[in-house]
Design an enzyme around this catalytic site. Structure first.
Site, PDB file in Angstrom:
ATOM      1  N   GLU A 153       0.808  -1.226   0.000  1.00 28.85           N
ATOM      2  CA  GLU A 153       0.000   0.000   0.000  1.00 28.85           C
ATOM      3  C   GLU A 153       0.840   1.274   0.000  1.00 28.85           C
ATOM      4  O   GLU A 153       0.822   2.054   0.961  1.00 28.85           O
ATOM      5  CB  GLU A 153      -0.970  -0.015   1.182  1.00 28.85           C
ATOM      6  CG  GLU A 153      -1.998  -1.112   1.057  1.00 28.85           C
ATOM      7  CD  GLU A 153      -3.081  -1.061   2.122  1.00 28.85           C
ATOM      8  OE1 GLU A 153      -2.913  -0.346   3.122  1.00 28.85           O
ATOM      9  OE2 GLU A 153      -4.096  -1.748   1.949  1.00 28.85           O
TER      10      GLU A 153
ATOM     11  N   GLU B  35      -6.448  -8.096  -0.791  1.00 26.77           N
ATOM     12  CA  GLU B  35      -6.856  -8.181   0.614  1.00 26.77           C
ATOM     13  C   GLU B  35      -8.343  -7.883   0.744  1.00 26.77           C
ATOM     14  O   GLU B  35      -8.889  -7.053   0.006  1.00 26.77           O
ATOM     15  CB  GLU B  35      -6.130  -7.128   1.461  1.00 26.77           C
ATOM     16  CG  GLU B  35      -4.674  -7.365   1.716  1.00 26.77           C
ATOM     17  CD  GLU B  35      -4.085  -6.244   2.588  1.00 26.77           C
ATOM     18  OE1 GLU B  35      -4.828  -5.642   3.377  1.00 26.77           O
ATOM     19  OE2 GLU B  35      -2.889  -5.962   2.437  1.00 26.77           O
TER      20      GLU B  35
HETATM   21  C1  GLA Z   1      -4.282  -2.826   5.024  1.00 23.86           C
HETATM   22  C2  GLA Z   1      -2.895  -3.453   5.084  1.00 23.86           C
HETATM   23  C3  GLA Z   1      -2.825  -4.718   5.875  1.00 23.86           C
HETATM   24  C4  GLA Z   1      -3.710  -4.648   7.092  1.00 23.86           C
HETATM   25  C5  GLA Z   1      -5.116  -4.361   6.636  1.00 23.86           C
HETATM   26  C6  GLA Z   1      -6.126  -4.401   7.762  1.00 23.86           C
HETATM   27  O1  GLA Z   1      -4.979  -3.014   3.892  1.00 23.86           O
HETATM   28  O2  GLA Z   1      -2.325  -3.653   3.820  1.00 23.86           O
HETATM   29  O3  GLA Z   1      -1.479  -4.937   6.242  1.00 23.86           O
HETATM   30  O4  GLA Z   1      -3.257  -3.658   7.932  1.00 23.86           O
HETATM   31  O5  GLA Z   1      -5.145  -3.086   6.091  1.00 23.86           O
HETATM   32  O6  GLA Z   1      -7.415  -4.118   7.306  1.00 23.86           O
END
Ligand code: GLA
Ligand code: ZN
Length: 692
Positions: A158, A313
């Site tokens: 991210e 994710e």
């Molecule tokens: C983000 C991060 C993860 C985790 C999630 C939790 O998307 O990439 O490492 O922290 O949030 O929702």
């Protein structure tokens, strides 16, 4: 005609199912790692993203590398038919790195350097960070780039945010010199004569700061463009450092923070797009608004590279960082996961596999709970989804053909929010784009979300809500699109500024004026309690009757060449044009002078979609809160029927002959969808390979 894309990885040419896997949190307890494999197989998981935050476990002190644990994890994966997205660990630094090379720590906009801690907060320019990243990435690549279990690279985590250190300031000035050549050109583009902000030496130019310069709009937007370029440059640096070992392995980075980075530009360096979706389901009685909004983001991320993306994710149950953390009600895990497949994802992956025992995400939903076994509601939901993904795996690689596109540019978004006027209490740009998209979603109209630099050729209908920042070139492209027979929908607050955030002179909507056939003379913001109305004229070509509310933003426009379809009802606006259509060449262009609510947007787009001859995923009536999405390989169409209404619904099919993909059974003429229900159907595609 085949419309099937090559699988994201030839090693695993099926729908992927898995999670972020963090075995480095459990190295002290090898039994856990053994048990993980048993549970992964039980959950129908075939892929894990590993090593995302493993820098300290891989390089505990500078230059000392420990790969044995990773060797063992990958070995176990290989023996058990599980594959890995191998991450580069740059999303979080080990403490030794910050201590020895403080320049890697980010300087915030207030010019204070961060202390060590957290994650996602390093300087993308710092040579030390780049060097250390290249070293650890190179080691990983050397060791694993040819490992049979490794599918490709998960670059960092991210990307986001900006750094204001001296190195970044220098890089910004270099970027500006390249763009403008001379300070005179920069001063003109940024209109610096206002408030005597003229720069007389390049060294005076800095990034925006809360306690310094932040009112020069051209500067603000260039800073955001620079930050995007610099982040992509860092991402490319990471990709180069792993690809040299095996250029065949694909690379992605998981996207999430839509605000600060123009993600579309990442297509320069990535092999495919992936993103992290965390909707807050079950706020209120139904999930229609949220379902529509998530659909928009899936369409956006898919359209960046116009091919299947990965849902990298999502949560298998709840998050722990949203204001309220609700559990997914029965059915919602299946619905929200398969919704991503419906919109072009070839995977469903979670954060994370096993709940952490400590620290800030210990209560975030995970496939394996602290209880440590498979006998949980969440695990069963996940395992059932694993089975469903296996059952519908023939969808892998199928395209999502769209004849409609929404125009959504990041720099427009930045400029609209920076504009100061006409409604600083809430200009609601993104919300508006999503509302327009929703009216198409409710009818099951496959829609791309594109940028103004993309090709408009494939579309019959382009919707460009609030195209405030509109380049001359975009104006020309849209004019040509309409002349060639396309239908354009534009709204208030369009064609106002150019790429430098300088107002178009000579009358708004600037470069769109000829195409739309109107002059927008004045605009105003309304208080929440204010409203006006739109009254449709008798026998208007849209066939819409009645009065609809206008709220938040109204423009006073003149219909120059355009025909008036509806007029304002109230105040000194009464009788003035509020909705127009202009015919140009073989096409037409609608202009909405005011903001309207869902009822009007649905009526409007229902009529426009049918007049423009745009195909829907299913050519029958969809009950409220039920939508349909389409994927196709050119021979077989896959139609996903999804129920976000919070009530059981029945959908009448359009008689094209359907089978349920999961059961293989011939579908009845009427499909019953329970609350949160989703059914995946298939039919023979039309010979042209399009939906129509
Ligand atoms: C983000 C991060 C993860 C985790 C999630 C939790 O998307 O990439 O490492 O922290 O949030 O929702
Ligand atoms: Zn920096």
């Amino acid at each position: 005609m085949t419309m099937r894309h090559a699988p994201v990885s030839p090693k695993l040419p099926v729908l992927m199912h898995g999670a972020d896997y963090n075995p480095d949190q459990w190295l002290h307890d090898p039994k856990v790692l053994e048990e993980d494999i048993r549970l992964m197989k039980l959950a129908g998981c075939n892929v894990m993203a590993i090593g995302i935050f493993s820098w300290a476990a891989l390089e505990p002190t500078e230059g000392e590398f420990r790969f044995q644990w990773m060797d063992e994890v990958l070995e176990r994966f290989q023996q058990n038919g599980i594959y890995a997205w191998l991450a580069t660990p740059s999303g979080a630094r080990p403490a030794w790195l910050s201590a020895k090379y403080p320049e890697v720590l980010r300087l915030e906009a207030n010019r204070v350097r961060n202390l060590h801690g957290m994650r996602h907060n390093h300087c993308y320019t710092s040579p030390a960070y780049r060097e250390k990243t290249a070293i650890i990435n190179g080691k990983l690549a050397e060791r694993y780039a040819h490992h049979p279990a490794v599918l490709g690279w998960h670059i960092s985590n991210e990307f986001g945010g900006d750094c204001h250190c001296g190195l970044c300031q220098d890089a910004f000035r270099t970027w500006l010199k390249k763009k403008y050549g001379t300070l005179d050109a920069l001063n003109m583009a940024w209109w610096t004569n206002f408030w005597a902000h003229t720069y007389t030496d390049w060294s005076q130019v800095e990034s925006p700061a809360p306690h310094g310069e932040n009112m020069v709009h051209g500067q603000n937007i260039d800073w955001r463009r620079f930050v995007t370029d610099q982040t992509i440059d860092f991402c490319k640096h990471e990709i180069d450092s792993v690809k040299s070992a095996n250029p065949e392995l694909p690379a992605t980075t998981n996207m999430h923070m839509i605000e600060g980075l123009d993600y579309r530009k990442f297509s320069r360096v990535l092999d495919f797009v992936s993103w992290d979706a965390y909707p807050t389901w079950h706020k209120g009685n139904d999930d229609i608004e949220l379902g529509a909004s998530v659909a928009f983001y899936h369409d956006l991320y898919r359209s960046i590279m116009q091919k299947p993306f990965l849902l990298m994710e999502s949560t298998p149950s709840l998050t722990n960082w949203q204001p309220v953390s609700k559990l997914k009600q029965p059915g919602m895990h299946r619905l929200s996961s398969l919704q991503s497949i419906a919109h072009g994802s070839d995977s469903v992956q979670y954060f994370q596999w096993r709940k952490s025992r400590g620290s800030s995400e210990k209560f975030h939903g995970a496939v394996v709970d602290h209880a440590g076994h498979e006998h949980t509601r969440v695990f069963k939901d996940v395992a059932e989804l694993g089975q469903s993904l296996a059952d519908i795996s023939e969808v892998t690689g199928a395209s999502t053909p769209a004849e409609t596109a929404i125009l959504f540019d990041w720099d427009n978004r930045w400029a609209v929010k920076d504009a100061q006027g006409p409604r600083n209490m809430g200009i609601h740009y993104e919300e508006t784009v999503i509302k327009h998209h929703r009216a198409l979603w409710e009818q099951g109209v496959p829609t791309d979300v594109i940028g103004s630099e993309d090709d408009f050729g494939p579309y019959k209908l382009i919707v460009a809500p609030m195209l405030y920042l509109c380049r001359e070139e975009t104006g020309r492209k849209l004019e040509q699109f309409v002349e060639n027979g396309g239908t354009l929908v534009a709204t208030y607050w369009s064609g106002v500024v150019d790429e430098h955030d300088l107002c178009h002179l000579g009358g708004f909507p600037g470069p769109l004026r000829k195409t739309l056939g109107i002059w927008a003379e004045e605009i105003e913001g309304l208080y929440d309690e204010d409203s006006n109305g739109l009254s449709m004229l008798a026998d208007n070509e849209l066939g819409i009757t009645g009065r609809f509310e206008a709220h938040e933003i109204c423009e006073l426009i003149h219909a120059e060449q355009a025909e008036v379809l509806g007029t304002y009802t109230d105040s000194f606006y009464a009788g003035r044009p509020a909705l127009t259509v202009n015919r140009l060449g073989r096409g037409k262009a609608y202009y909405m002078a005011a903001r309207h609510k869902e009822d009007f947007l649905l009526a409007f787009y229902t009529s426009v979609v049918s007049q423009a001859g745009v195909a829907r995923a299913l050519e029958s009536e969809l009950p409220s809160g039920v939508t349909a999405a389409l994927r196709t390989d050119g021979e077989t169409d896959y139609v996903f029927l999804m129920n976000f209404s919070g009530e059981a619904k029945r959908v009448e099919l359009d008689g094209r002959g359907y089978r349920d993909v999961e059961t293989g059974q011939v579908a009845e003429a009427i499909v019953a969808l329970p609350v949160n229900g989703i059914t995946v159907l298939k039919r023979k595609a039309n010979p042209a390979g399009t939906a129509s």
